[in-house]
Structure formats: structure tokens, C-alpha cells
Design a protein around this motif. Structure first.
Motif, PDB file in Angstrom:
ATOM      1  N   PHE A   1       0.840  -1.181   0.000  1.00  8.35           N
ATOM      2  CA  PHE A   1       0.000   0.000   0.000  1.00  8.35           C
ATOM      3  C   PHE A   1       0.882   1.240   0.000  1.00  8.35           C
ATOM      4  CE2 PHE A   1      -2.656  -3.337   1.521  1.00  8.35           C
ATOM      5  CZ  PHE A   1      -3.933  -3.014   1.112  1.00  8.35           C
ATOM      6  N   ARG A   2       0.278   2.355  -0.333  1.00  5.38           N
ATOM      7  CA  ARG A   2       1.029   3.600  -0.386  1.00  5.38           C
ATOM      8  C   ARG A   2       0.479   4.588   0.634  1.00  5.38           C
ATOM      9  NH1 ARG A   2      -2.419   6.879  -3.312  1.00  5.38           N
ATOM     10  NH2 ARG A   2      -3.824   5.805  -4.732  1.00  5.38           N
ATOM     11  N   ASP A   3       1.245   5.664   0.844  1.00  5.20           N
ATOM     12  CA  ASP A   3       0.834   6.689   1.786  1.00  5.20           C
ATOM     13  C   ASP A   3      -0.041   7.753   1.143  1.00  5.20           C
ATOM     14  OD1 ASP A   3       2.071   5.726   4.043  1.00  5.20           O
ATOM     15  OD2 ASP A   3       3.980   6.609   3.514  1.00  5.20           O
TER      16      ASP A   3
ATOM     17  N   ARG B   1       0.755   2.626  -8.680  1.00  3.07           N
ATOM     18  CA  ARG B   1      -0.579   2.057  -8.668  1.00  3.07           C
ATOM     19  C   ARG B   1      -0.932   1.435  -7.325  1.00  3.07           C
ATOM     20  NH1 ARG B   1      -1.044  -1.222 -14.403  1.00  3.07           N
ATOM     21  NH2 ARG B   1      -0.779   0.564 -15.784  1.00  3.07           N
ATOM     22  N   ARG B   2      -0.009   1.510  -6.373  1.00  3.08           N
ATOM     23  CA  ARG B   2      -0.281   0.894  -5.083  1.00  3.08           C
ATOM     24  C   ARG B   2      -1.493   1.535  -4.430  1.00  3.08           C
ATOM     25  NH1 ARG B   2       5.346   1.197  -2.089  1.00  3.08           N
ATOM     26  NH2 ARG B   2       5.255   3.272  -3.007  1.00  3.08           N
ATOM     27  N   ARG B   3      -2.238   0.736  -3.729  1.00  2.37           N
ATOM     28  CA  ARG B   3      -3.499   1.194  -3.177  1.00  2.37           C
ATOM     29  C   ARG B   3      -3.288   2.056  -1.931  1.00  2.37           C
ATOM     30  NH1 ARG B   3      -2.996  -3.671  -3.922  1.00  2.37           N
ATOM     31  NH2 ARG B   3      -3.076  -4.365  -1.785  1.00  2.37           N
ATOM     32  N   ARG B   4      -4.151   3.023  -1.756  1.00  2.21           N
ATOM     33  CA  ARG B   4      -4.100   3.889  -0.572  1.00  2.21           C
ATOM     34  C   ARG B   4      -4.694   3.130   0.605  1.00  2.21           C
ATOM     35  NH1 ARG B   4      -4.308   9.765  -0.570  1.00  2.21           N
ATOM     36  NH2 ARG B   4      -4.700  10.513   1.534  1.00  2.21           N
ATOM     37  N   MET B   5      -3.981   3.121   1.733  1.00  2.00           N
ATOM     38  CA  MET B   5      -4.452   2.386   2.899  1.00  2.00           C
ATOM     39  C   MET B   5      -5.507   3.170   3.671  1.00  2.00           C
ATOM     40  SD  MET B   5      -4.484  -0.183   4.934  1.00  2.00           S
ATOM     41  CE  MET B   5      -3.053  -1.211   4.619  1.00  2.00           C
ATOM     42  N   PHE B   6      -5.258   4.467   3.906  1.00  2.00           N
ATOM     43  CA  PHE B   6      -6.161   5.249   4.729  1.00  2.00           C
ATOM     44  C   PHE B   6      -6.726   6.428   3.936  1.00  2.00           C
ATOM     45  CE2 PHE B   6      -3.034   3.578   7.864  1.00  2.00           C
ATOM     46  CZ  PHE B   6      -3.903   2.769   8.574  1.00  2.00           C
ATOM     47  N   ASP B   7      -7.949   6.784   4.268  1.00  2.00           N
ATOM     48  CA  ASP B   7      -8.585   7.973   3.707  1.00  2.00           C
ATOM     49  C   ASP B   7      -8.966   8.911   4.846  1.00  2.00           C
ATOM     50  OD1 ASP B   7      -8.563   7.142   0.990  1.00  2.00           O
ATOM     51  OD2 ASP B   7     -10.260   5.823   1.391  1.00  2.00           O
TER      52      ASP B   7
ATOM     53  N   LEU C   1      -6.140   7.459   9.492  1.00  2.00           N
ATOM     54  CA  LEU C   1      -4.826   7.258  10.104  1.00  2.00           C
ATOM     55  C   LEU C   1      -4.790   7.876  11.489  1.00  2.00           C
ATOM     56  CD1 LEU C   1      -1.908   6.272  10.005  1.00  2.00           C
ATOM     57  CD2 LEU C   1      -1.303   8.417   8.843  1.00  2.00           C
ATOM     58  N   ARG C   2      -5.427   9.015  11.671  1.00  2.00           N
ATOM     59  CA  ARG C   2      -5.453   9.649  12.994  1.00  2.00           C
ATOM     60  C   ARG C   2      -6.083   8.728  14.023  1.00  2.00           C
ATOM     61  NH1 ARG C   2      -7.108  14.336  10.039  1.00  2.00           N
ATOM     62  NH2 ARG C   2      -9.235  14.214  10.883  1.00  2.00           N
ATOM     63  N   LEU C   3      -7.171   8.072  13.637  1.00  2.00           N
ATOM     64  CA  LEU C   3      -7.838   7.164  14.569  1.00  2.00           C
ATOM     65  C   LEU C   3      -6.965   5.956  14.904  1.00  2.00           C
ATOM     66  CD1 LEU C   3     -11.519   7.168  13.254  1.00  2.00           C
ATOM     67  CD2 LEU C   3     -10.648   8.199  15.362  1.00  2.00           C
ATOM     68  N   VAL C   4      -6.285   5.420  13.902  1.00  2.00           N
ATOM     69  CA  VAL C   4      -5.411   4.264  14.140  1.00  2.00           C
ATOM     70  C   VAL C   4      -4.277   4.651  15.087  1.00  2.00           C
ATOM     71  CG1 VAL C   4      -3.745   2.687  13.075  1.00  2.00           C
ATOM     72  CG2 VAL C   4      -5.954   3.092  11.981  1.00  2.00           C
ATOM     73  N   LEU C   5      -3.648   5.789  14.834  1.00  2.00           N
ATOM     74  CA  LEU C   5      -2.560   6.231  15.712  1.00  2.00           C
ATOM     75  C   LEU C   5      -3.068   6.487  17.120  1.00  2.00           C
ATOM     76  CD1 LEU C   5      -0.541   8.680  13.419  1.00  2.00           C
ATOM     77  CD2 LEU C   5      -0.187   6.234  13.813  1.00  2.00           C
ATOM     78  N   LEU C   6      -4.240   7.079  17.213  1.00  2.00           N
ATOM     79  CA  LEU C   6      -4.820   7.360  18.526  1.00  2.00           C
ATOM     80  C   LEU C   6      -5.076   6.061  19.294  1.00  2.00           C
ATOM     81  CD1 LEU C   6      -5.576   9.965  19.993  1.00  2.00           C
ATOM     82  CD2 LEU C   6      -7.922   9.683  19.145  1.00  2.00           C
ATOM     83  N   LYS C   7      -5.576   5.041  18.591  1.00  2.00           N
ATOM     84  CA  LYS C   7      -5.832   3.744  19.225  1.00  2.00           C
ATOM     85  C   LYS C   7      -4.534   3.110  19.707  1.00  2.00           C
ATOM     86  CE  LYS C   7      -7.855  -0.213  20.267  1.00  2.00           C
ATOM     87  NZ  LYS C   7      -6.659  -0.965  20.697  1.00  2.00           N
TER      88      LYS C   7
ATOM     89  N   LEU D   1     -11.228  -0.336  11.404  1.00  2.00           N
ATOM     90  CA  LEU D   1      -9.901  -0.028  10.863  1.00  2.00           C
ATOM     91  C   LEU D   1      -8.866  -1.062  11.299  1.00  2.00           C
ATOM     92  CD1 LEU D   1      -9.856   3.849  11.337  1.00  2.00           C
ATOM     93  CD2 LEU D   1      -9.658   2.631   9.157  1.00  2.00           C
ATOM     94  N   ILE D   2      -8.871  -1.413  12.565  1.00  2.00           N
ATOM     95  CA  ILE D   2      -7.923  -2.411  13.047  1.00  2.00           C
ATOM     96  C   ILE D   2      -8.196  -3.766  12.390  1.00  2.00           C
ATOM     97  CG2 ILE D   2      -7.071  -3.658  15.072  1.00  2.00           C
ATOM     98  CD1 ILE D   2      -6.213  -0.715  14.908  1.00  2.00           C
TER      99      ILE D   2
END
Length: 199
Positions: A37-39, A46-52, A56-62, A138-139
Motif C-alpha cells: 500500500f502507499r501513503d 498504482r499501489r493502493r491507498r491504505m487510509f482515507d 490514520l489519525r484514529l489508528v494512531l490514537l488507538k 480499521l484495526i
């Protein structure tokens, strides 16, 4: 007839094996083997975007809510969750951490040597509770990516697929390939596909 079958063989290779030694790409399994995946959407890959959006803020917060972490540890944790399929770059992680800090959702904790540790604030916990369903999803998505990577991105699978590609290109490229042999090749590929599907 032979020309049509020959064209069919080349079409199969073009669609299913267009990524050379890297495996069959998106031709098998929808997502491809070993895909990363890409950032960001910079138009160069063509790599897919992981977060929209704010995902990402929620994942980092968790992850920070689980325990105080520094930037590198957050990158490593996400990479582990995805089985190596995605590792966010420092250029994405640190601006997001700065944003979370500015929003009052995290704060600097006691430093871990030279690395700055971040801890969640009460406001951050409230935000997590309000977004509990989204965080869980997300997780789960990250974990699913890791499980898929483990199932499909093995060296033995890539080797076998590369071997098949090389053999097919060699045989289909022969000028004196007989029609009966071409039929046999197609039948073997179909048989293998059916057997794998039934596993």
C-alpha cells in the motif's frame, strides 16, 4: 483455430502475468501477491491507498491509547499488523502526530531516550469512544491485510508462478507448436485452476 488459441494464451499471459518476475500482480486474487500500500496519491504508483481522511489519525490514537509510543514504534506496529504490506512513512506519521497534538488528543510523555513519546489525553479517549466502531473496523482491516499477505505472499508461491510463466512463454513462443499440444497446455492450466479452487 490454432491462431485463436495462440492468441488466447498470449491474452492470458498479458492479463495474468504482466508484472514479470514479481508474480501475477492483480491478475489473481483481485489484490495481487505481495502488493504494498502507499501513503499518498502522488500519481507515480498504482499501489493502493491504505487510509482515507482521518482514518490514520484514529489508528494512531488507538495505538497510543494502548500504550505511550514514539513515531518509529507506531510505524512498526502498523507494519506488523499488515504483515509488512504497509508501513507508513515518517513524512505521513509525524505530521499526523503533530495534528493530534494540536487537537489536544495526545501529549508528549516522558521521553524514551532521544525519542519523543506520545500519550493519549482525556480528550483523546473521548474521541476514541465516540469513534469506537470506526476504530474497530480499521484495526480489523489492517489485520485482514496482514492475514491475506501471509496467505499469498510466500516465496514458494512466487517461485512456482514465475516458473509457470517462464515455461508458458517458452512453449507458446515456439513456431512449430502443434495445435494438439496447445490444447493440452490449456487443459492443464484449467485443471490446475480447478484443483486449486477446490482446496
Amino acid at each position: 483455430m490454432r491462431r485463436a488459441l495462440h492468441q488466447m494464451g498470449h491474452e492470458a499471459m498479458r492479463h495474468g502475468m504482466h508484472r514479470g518476475g514479481r508474480g501475477f500482480g492483480h491478475g489473481f486474487g483481485g489484490r495481487g501477491f505481495g502488493g504494498r500500500f502507499r501513503d499518498d496519491d502522488d500519481g507515480r504508483t498504482r499501489r493502493r491507498r491504505m487510509f482515507d481522511g482521518g482514518e490514520l489519525r484514529l489508528v494512531l490514537l488507538k495505538l497510543i491509547a494502548d500504550e505511550p509510543r514514539h513515531g518509529y514504534d507506531l510505524i512498526r506496529q502498523i507494519e506488523e499488523l499488515t504483515g509488512g504490506a504497509y508501513a507508513p512513512s515518517p513524512g505521513v506519521i509525524y505530521p499526523t502526530l503533530t495534528l493530534l497534538d494540536d487537537m489536544g488528543l495526545i501529549e508528549t510523555a516522558d521521553s524514551d531516550g532521544a525519542k519523543k513519546l506520545f500519550a493519549i489525553t482525556d480528550a483523546g479517549r473521548t474521541e476514541l469512544e465516540a469513534s469506537a466502531d470506526a476504530v474497530t473496523a480499521l484495526i480489523a482491516r489492517l489485520t485482514e491485510v496482514g492475514e491475506e499477505r501471509q496467505r499469498t505472499d510466500s516465496a514458494s508461491v512466487r517461485r512456482a508462478m514465475g516458473n509457470l510463466k517462464a515455461v508458458l512463454m517458452n512453449r507458446l513462443g515456439e513456431r512449430d507448436l502443434e495445435e494438439a499440444t496447445l490444447h493440452d497446455i490449456v487443459a492443464l492450466i484449467d485443471e490446475a485452476a480447478q484443483k486449486i479452487e477446490r482446496l
